[in-house]
Design a protein around this motif. Sequence first.
Motif, PDB file in Angstrom:
ATOM      1  N   SER A   1      70.642 -76.013 -20.703  1.00 11.17           N
ATOM      2  CA  SER A   1      69.994 -75.960 -19.391  1.00 11.17           C
ATOM      3  C   SER A   1      68.478 -76.076 -19.491  1.00 11.17           C
TER       4      SER A   1
ATOM      5  N   LEU B   1      66.549 -79.176 -10.098  1.00 13.93           N
ATOM      6  CA  LEU B   1      67.850 -78.868  -9.509  1.00 13.93           C
ATOM      7  C   LEU B   1      67.702 -78.393  -8.071  1.00 13.93           C
TER       8      LEU B   1
ATOM      9  N   ALA C   1      71.741 -82.314 -18.079  1.00 13.58           N
ATOM     10  CA  ALA C   1      71.062 -81.044 -18.367  1.00 13.58           C
ATOM     11  C   ALA C   1      70.979 -80.174 -17.117  1.00 13.58           C
ATOM     12  N   ARG C   2      70.843 -80.811 -15.950  1.00 15.36           N
ATOM     13  CA  ARG C   2      70.821 -80.036 -14.700  1.00 15.36           C
ATOM     14  C   ARG C   2      72.206 -79.453 -14.398  1.00 15.36           C
TER      15      ARG C   2
ATOM     16  N   ASN D   1      64.593 -78.749 -15.601  1.00 12.58           N
ATOM     17  CA  ASN D   1      65.967 -78.867 -15.108  1.00 12.58           C
ATOM     18  C   ASN D   1      66.229 -77.911 -13.942  1.00 12.58           C
ATOM     19  N   TYR D   2      65.707 -76.722 -14.031  1.00 14.24           N
ATOM     20  CA  TYR D   2      65.896 -75.746 -12.950  1.00 14.24           C
ATOM     21  C   TYR D   2      65.067 -76.112 -11.724  1.00 14.24           C
TER      22      TYR D   2
ATOM     23  N   PRO E   1      67.455 -85.097 -20.475  1.00 16.41           N
ATOM     24  CA  PRO E   1      68.492 -84.913 -19.454  1.00 16.41           C
ATOM     25  C   PRO E   1      69.773 -85.676 -19.729  1.00 16.41           C
TER      26      PRO E   1
ATOM     27  N   TRP F   1      71.533 -86.119 -14.767  1.00 15.72           N
ATOM     28  CA  TRP F   1      71.884 -84.794 -14.264  1.00 15.72           C
ATOM     29  C   TRP F   1      72.680 -83.959 -15.265  1.00 15.72           C
TER      30      TRP F   1
END
Length: 284
Positions: A37, A62, A250-251, A58-59, A42, A248
Amino acid sequence: MESMTVRRRVGDVATHIFLAVMAVIWLLPIAWVLAESFNANPAPFSSTFFPTEYTLDNYTQLFRQRDVLNFPKMFLNTLIIAIFVCLISTFFVLSVAFCMSRLRFRFRRVFMNGALILGMFPGIMSVVAIYFILKALGLTTSGMTNLALILVYSAGSGAGFYVMKGYMDTIPMSLDEAAYLDGCTRWQVFTKIILPICRPMIVYQVITSFLTPWLDFVLAKAIARTQENYTVSLGLWMMLQKEYISDWYARFAAGAVCVSIPIAILFIVMQRFYQESMSGSVKG
């Protein structure tokens, strides 16, 4: 005597080694998802098992990038559904279990046997029928999907009363009789006597009622037809589709971590209610 001691120590060492190996196997996927995460790459392809570069993007992406996949909306949809289903299902199960455990009436055993037989069939068998019923009622349109999911998850929850009833059966009927002699109504016996004693089982019911809509995929996929009404399970599934996975992946891991946070909070909040509370009900 010494040989018995040696065998016991060897057995203890072997047991601890086995438990340590199993703990590593159990924790490794969790550690990987958490590390992934924060992966700066990614894409799903990597030359190393754990990421080599870490970032918080990533956070942030998101929750900020909503034009492609609106994860905050999906998260909110699921949270609203799970909270309402948790409250309604817990009340249904407690009410039905109280009636089956403390009351005696005609067709009581017939109802219990029918609920037991119906519980043997997996819920996925009724997905198509449920969808067409909701469609006939106009509950599959965009603005009614959350209500439809709440109704579906809550409607049959009362049939899962067997575990709660089994726990209530262990409570002495003398407590009810003493309360009735003191002038209590059935509602007061239910709320003042039975519920405090059943607190550990209420914790179990609350957690399972919350997890059912929070983690479900099949019913949500059948009823939620547009991305505006998706739940988090559908959102995470979309992130792994071929048109999104390159950006997406890693997201997806970040979303999986975010999905686990409400569950962890629920367990922490409900932890203090696990102890038995017979004395609390008598004193109250």
